[in-house]
Design a protein around this motif. Structure first.
Motif, PDB file in Angstrom:
ATOM      1  N   THR A 215       0.790  -1.238   0.000  1.00 50.93           N
ATOM      2  CA  THR A 215       0.000   0.000   0.000  1.00 50.93           C
ATOM      3  C   THR A 215       0.821   1.286   0.000  1.00 50.93           C
ATOM      4  OG1 THR A 215      -0.166  -0.095   2.434  1.00 50.93           O
ATOM      5  CG2 THR A 215      -1.970  -1.078   1.162  1.00 50.93           C
ATOM      6  N   PHE A 216       2.090   1.241   0.426  1.00 52.94           N
ATOM      7  CA  PHE A 216       2.817   2.492   0.611  1.00 52.94           C
ATOM      8  C   PHE A 216       3.031   3.250  -0.695  1.00 52.94           C
ATOM      9  CE2 PHE A 216       6.783   4.974   1.132  1.00 52.94           C
ATOM     10  CZ  PHE A 216       6.358   5.809   2.157  1.00 52.94           C
ATOM     11  N   ALA A 217       3.273   2.536  -1.802  1.00 54.51           N
ATOM     12  CA  ALA A 217       3.565   3.191  -3.076  1.00 54.51           C
ATOM     13  C   ALA A 217       2.311   3.698  -3.787  1.00 54.51           C
ATOM     14  CB  ALA A 217       4.330   2.231  -3.996  1.00 54.51           C
TER      15      ALA A 217
ATOM     16  N   MET B 296      -0.244   6.967  -7.805  1.00 56.24           N
ATOM     17  CA  MET B 296      -1.453   7.696  -8.183  1.00 56.24           C
ATOM     18  C   MET B 296      -1.181   9.178  -8.419  1.00 56.24           C
ATOM     19  SD  MET B 296      -3.882   5.646  -8.652  1.00 56.24           S
ATOM     20  CE  MET B 296      -5.097   6.941  -8.898  1.00 56.24           C
ATOM     21  N   SER B 297      -0.231   9.741  -7.683  1.00 57.52           N
ATOM     22  CA  SER B 297       0.131  11.141  -7.914  1.00 57.52           C
ATOM     23  C   SER B 297       0.670  11.324  -9.325  1.00 57.52           C
ATOM     24  CB  SER B 297       1.172  11.582  -6.885  1.00 57.52           C
ATOM     25  OG  SER B 297       1.612  12.901  -7.139  1.00 57.52           O
ATOM     26  N   LEU B 298       1.547  10.410  -9.754  1.00 57.03           N
ATOM     27  CA  LEU B 298       2.087  10.485 -11.115  1.00 57.03           C
ATOM     28  C   LEU B 298       1.009  10.232 -12.155  1.00 57.03           C
ATOM     29  CD1 LEU B 298       5.464   8.545 -10.616  1.00 57.03           C
ATOM     30  CD2 LEU B 298       5.097  11.020 -10.653  1.00 57.03           C
TER      31      LEU B 298
ATOM     32  N   ALA C 278      -9.155  -5.685  -2.712  1.00 52.29           N
ATOM     33  CA  ALA C 278     -10.185  -5.303  -3.679  1.00 52.29           C
ATOM     34  C   ALA C 278      -9.927  -3.897  -4.236  1.00 52.29           C
ATOM     35  CB  ALA C 278     -11.561  -5.360  -3.019  1.00 52.29           C
ATOM     36  N   GLY C 279      -9.565  -2.963  -3.362  1.00 52.71           N
ATOM     37  CA  GLY C 279      -9.272  -1.611  -3.820  1.00 52.71           C
ATOM     38  C   GLY C 279      -8.085  -1.567  -4.759  1.00 52.71           C
ATOM     39  N   LEU C 280      -7.031  -2.348  -4.447  1.00 54.26           N
ATOM     40  CA  LEU C 280      -5.862  -2.408  -5.319  1.00 54.26           C
ATOM     41  C   LEU C 280      -6.197  -3.067  -6.648  1.00 54.26           C
ATOM     42  CD1 LEU C 280      -3.256  -3.463  -2.609  1.00 54.26           C
ATOM     43  CD2 LEU C 280      -3.244  -1.301  -3.876  1.00 54.26           C
ATOM     44  N   ALA C 281      -7.033  -4.101  -6.610  1.00 49.63           N
ATOM     45  CA  ALA C 281      -7.446  -4.769  -7.844  1.00 49.63           C
ATOM     46  C   ALA C 281      -8.219  -3.807  -8.745  1.00 49.63           C
ATOM     47  CB  ALA C 281      -8.302  -5.995  -7.521  1.00 49.63           C
ATOM     48  N   ALA C 282      -9.056  -2.961  -8.141  1.00 50.33           N
ATOM     49  CA  ALA C 282      -9.803  -1.980  -8.938  1.00 50.33           C
ATOM     50  C   ALA C 282      -8.852  -0.999  -9.620  1.00 50.33           C
ATOM     51  CB  ALA C 282     -10.786  -1.229  -8.046  1.00 50.33           C
ATOM     52  N   LEU C 283      -7.792  -0.594  -8.934  1.00 49.91           N
ATOM     53  CA  LEU C 283      -6.829   0.338  -9.519  1.00 49.91           C
ATOM     54  C   LEU C 283      -5.986  -0.325 -10.606  1.00 49.91           C
ATOM     55  CD1 LEU C 283      -5.590   2.215  -6.313  1.00 49.91           C
ATOM     56  CD2 LEU C 283      -7.165   3.059  -8.072  1.00 49.91           C
ATOM     57  N   ALA C 284      -5.916  -1.664 -10.612  1.00 56.10           N
ATOM     58  CA  ALA C 284      -5.165  -2.372 -11.651  1.00 56.10           C
ATOM     59  C   ALA C 284      -5.827  -2.249 -13.018  1.00 56.10           C
ATOM     60  CB  ALA C 284      -5.015  -3.847 -11.275  1.00 56.10           C
ATOM     61  N   PHE C 285      -7.070  -1.765 -13.060  1.00 56.05           N
ATOM     62  CA  PHE C 285      -7.788  -1.608 -14.334  1.00 56.05           C
ATOM     63  C   PHE C 285      -7.797  -0.158 -14.805  1.00 56.05           C
ATOM     64  CE2 PHE C 285      -9.492  -5.541 -12.569  1.00 56.05           C
ATOM     65  CZ  PHE C 285      -9.462  -6.379 -13.679  1.00 56.05           C
TER      66      PHE C 285
ATOM     67  N   GLU D 277       1.259   0.879 -18.168  1.00 48.25           N
ATOM     68  CA  GLU D 277       1.437  -0.562 -17.968  1.00 48.25           C
ATOM     69  C   GLU D 277       2.168  -0.835 -16.655  1.00 48.25           C
ATOM     70  OE1 GLU D 277       2.568  -3.231 -21.336  1.00 48.25           O
ATOM     71  OE2 GLU D 277       2.734  -1.335 -22.426  1.00 48.25           O
ATOM     72  N   ALA D 278       3.201  -0.045 -16.385  1.00 52.25           N
ATOM     73  CA  ALA D 278       3.959  -0.239 -15.153  1.00 52.25           C
ATOM     74  C   ALA D 278       3.093   0.013 -13.925  1.00 52.25           C
ATOM     75  CB  ALA D 278       5.174   0.697 -15.142  1.00 52.25           C
ATOM     76  N   VAL D 279       2.285   1.068 -13.968  1.00 58.68           N
ATOM     77  CA  VAL D 279       1.418   1.417 -12.848  1.00 58.68           C
ATOM     78  C   VAL D 279       0.393   0.314 -12.586  1.00 58.68           C
ATOM     79  CG1 VAL D 279      -0.367   3.006 -12.049  1.00 58.68           C
ATOM     80  CG2 VAL D 279       1.734   3.901 -13.071  1.00 58.68           C
ATOM     81  N   THR D 280      -0.275  -0.137 -13.641  1.00 55.03           N
ATOM     82  CA  THR D 280      -1.320  -1.161 -13.457  1.00 55.03           C
ATOM     83  C   THR D 280      -0.716  -2.499 -13.030  1.00 55.03           C
ATOM     84  OG1 THR D 280      -1.275  -1.585 -15.856  1.00 55.03           O
ATOM     85  CG2 THR D 280      -2.955  -0.064 -15.026  1.00 55.03           C
ATOM     86  N   LEU D 281       0.497  -2.813 -13.519  1.00 54.17           N
ATOM     87  CA  LEU D 281       1.157  -4.045 -13.082  1.00 54.17           C
ATOM     88  C   LEU D 281       1.464  -3.989 -11.586  1.00 54.17           C
ATOM     89  CD1 LEU D 281       2.512  -6.774 -13.710  1.00 54.17           C
ATOM     90  CD2 LEU D 281       4.632  -5.495 -14.149  1.00 54.17           C
ATOM     91  N   CYS D 282       1.924  -2.832 -11.115  1.00 51.23           N
ATOM     92  CA  CYS D 282       2.204  -2.675  -9.688  1.00 51.23           C
ATOM     93  C   CYS D 282       0.944  -2.913  -8.857  1.00 51.23           C
ATOM     94  CB  CYS D 282       2.750  -1.278  -9.409  1.00 51.23           C
ATOM     95  SG  CYS D 282       4.456  -1.020  -9.895  1.00 51.23           S
TER      96      CYS D 282
END
Length: 463
Positions: A277-279, A284-286, A339-346, A432-437
């Motif tokens: 969660t820390f990153a 998201m800022s970027l 679940a929240g992280l999975a939503a951000l992966a899209f 791609e890098a962001v969603t993979l993370c």
């Protein structure tokens, strides 16, 4: 164990702990906003500038466990008050330093002071509150961290714009003085549950070398030096564990991990959760500024909903863990986080802002439900003489998890973008890098649910 005649007011202890817990994250997030202004004044490169953050994190990490043990031996009140004094003086002095070298040195002292308050604050709360109310108190203390993280960027931007970056450090003087005065007057008891034990100097040295090598090695991956430092850190950690198992008075009771399932699994769950969660705020800022074209102010407004939800619900989650098994609440929180992280992966270039806000709110709620009950489970699973060490362990897990989180994000950028600057031609690869993370972080949290559920029960045992 010596105690003064007067009892410490639990409310007063909670107020001091919450205030000191607010100070460190406030400074971290506020200073991050001021980095461009500091760089402009001293004309330093990005590597030197990075040490403003790394020096603080490394000093905090190295000092946490030894400070906890020293507090258990010589008195938590003494170390707590000394930590406030060191942090306040170092922070205030930073405002008048003429060189970046002196500022980095003072950041090291700041980190040491912060470690002393981190490792003793929760331990004092655990000592003055009965088990039936401990979760509520820990929840309020944890929420102070998120309030500091939320207020820091906004206040840091205002202070830097109006008065310059030094004002961020000067504003700490009255806050620190108030915390110091309140602690000296209102915390009347002394706790030294391990009084008479010898301090383990050799173990502390092994621990410090291991942590510096591991944390610094992670920060410079995939460089060869980083790999070498990780190997050296692993060796030093092995020697540390070997030494701790053989010495009569270890700086850290390694046997807790072998003999205390609740402590072990709760600590691993904390490491996984922080690593996942820390990153998020960094990524998201970027994303919001580069992909969505938002201003820093607008991006900050969107991002503040996550720590805001954490601060709002952490006290309630802690209070709930006093009545309901902490493992159940923390596991539900870990699942919501996943679940929240999975939503951000899209995420895509066309993702609506309301979708992002809802995802961040779910993420914040999940972390709030996890953090306070997990801390309650850890502190409730150990004997009083180990409160300082247990508190220091949790803080160490947090720092190592934060480093792991940023390392994973950096490695993803290195793989997809390389040395190129983030600009429109590389936006697809950046995304791609962001969603993979986010996908990897979600999988990590899903795995962390196992450790959270398998830790065992707390309320069924005598505390």
């Amino acid at each position: 164990m010596a105690r003064s005649p007067e009892k410490t007011s639990p409310k007063a202890a909670l107020a001091v702990a919450a205030l000191t817990t607010f100070m460190a994250p406030f400074m971290i997030s506020a200073v991050n906003i001021a980095l461009p202004a500091i760089q402009a004044e001293f004309a330093v490169d990005a590597v030197v500038l990075g040490w403003l953050a790394n020096a603080y994190l490394l000093a905090t990490g190295v000092a946490l466990v030894p400070a906890g043990k020293i507090a258990d031996i010589y008195g938590r009140r003494k170390i707590f008050i000394t930590g406030i004094l060191v942090f306040t003086v170092a922070t205030t002095a930073t405002a008048v330093m003429p060189s970046i070298s002196w500022i980095i040195l003072l950041r090291i002292l700041q980190g040491m002071g912060a470690a002393m308050t981190m490792t003793t604050g929760i331990a004092i709360i655990s000592a003055v509150f009965p088990p039936s109310e401990r979760g509520k108190a820990i929840g309020i203390t944890v929420s102070s961290v998120y309030i500091g993280l939320s207020v820091g960027p906004f206040a840091g931007g205002l202070l830097t714009g109006a008065f310059g970056w030094r004002a961020i450090f000067l504003i700490n003087a009255p806050i620190g003085a108030a915390a110091l005065l309140l602690a000296a007057l209102k915390i009347r008891e002394e706790w030294a549950d391990a009084a008479g034990e010898r301090f383990d100097v050799a173990g502390s040295l092994f621990y410090g070398v291991a942590l510096v090598c591991l944390m610094y090695g992670l920060s410079i991956l995939p460089a060869r030096l980083g790999l070498g430092l990780l190997g050296g850190g692993a060796l030093a950690m092995g020697l540390f564990i070997r030494h701790e198992l053989r010495t009569a008075f270890p700086v850290f009771e390694v046997r807790l991990f072998r003999q205390n399932r609740t402590f072990t699994y709760s600590s691993l769950a904390a490491l996984i959760n922080y690593a996942a969660t820390f990153a998020v705020a960094f990524l998201m800022s970027l994303y919001l500024q580069y992909i969505k074209g938002m201003s820093p102010e607008a991006a900050g407004t969107v991002l503040i909903c996550q720590p805001g939800v954490m601060a709002l619900f952490s006290p309630a989650a802690g209070r709930l863990s006093d009545r309901i098994e902490p493992a159940a609440i923390a596991s539900a929180g870990m699942a919501l986080t996943a679940a929240g992280l999975a939503a951000l992966a899209f995420l895509s270039a066309d993702t609506d802002i309301p979708y992002i806000i809802v995802s961040l709110v779910v993420l914040g709620l999940g972390f709030a439900l996890f953090s306070s009950p997990n801390m309650n489970a850890i502190m409730g699973s150990v004997e009083k003489r180990h409160y300082g060490v247990a508190s220091g362990t949790v803080a160490t897990m947090r720092l190592v998890g934060q480093m792991l989180s940023m390392t994973l994000a950096t490695l993803a950028f290195s793989f997809f973008i390389g040395s190129a600057q983030i600009a429109p031609p590389v936006y697809p690869r950046f995304l791609e890098a962001v969603t993979l993370c986010f996908a990897a972080f979600s999988v990590m949290c899903a795995g962390g649910i196992y450790f959270s559920l398998a830790r065992g029960t707390l309320h069924s045992r005598s505390r």
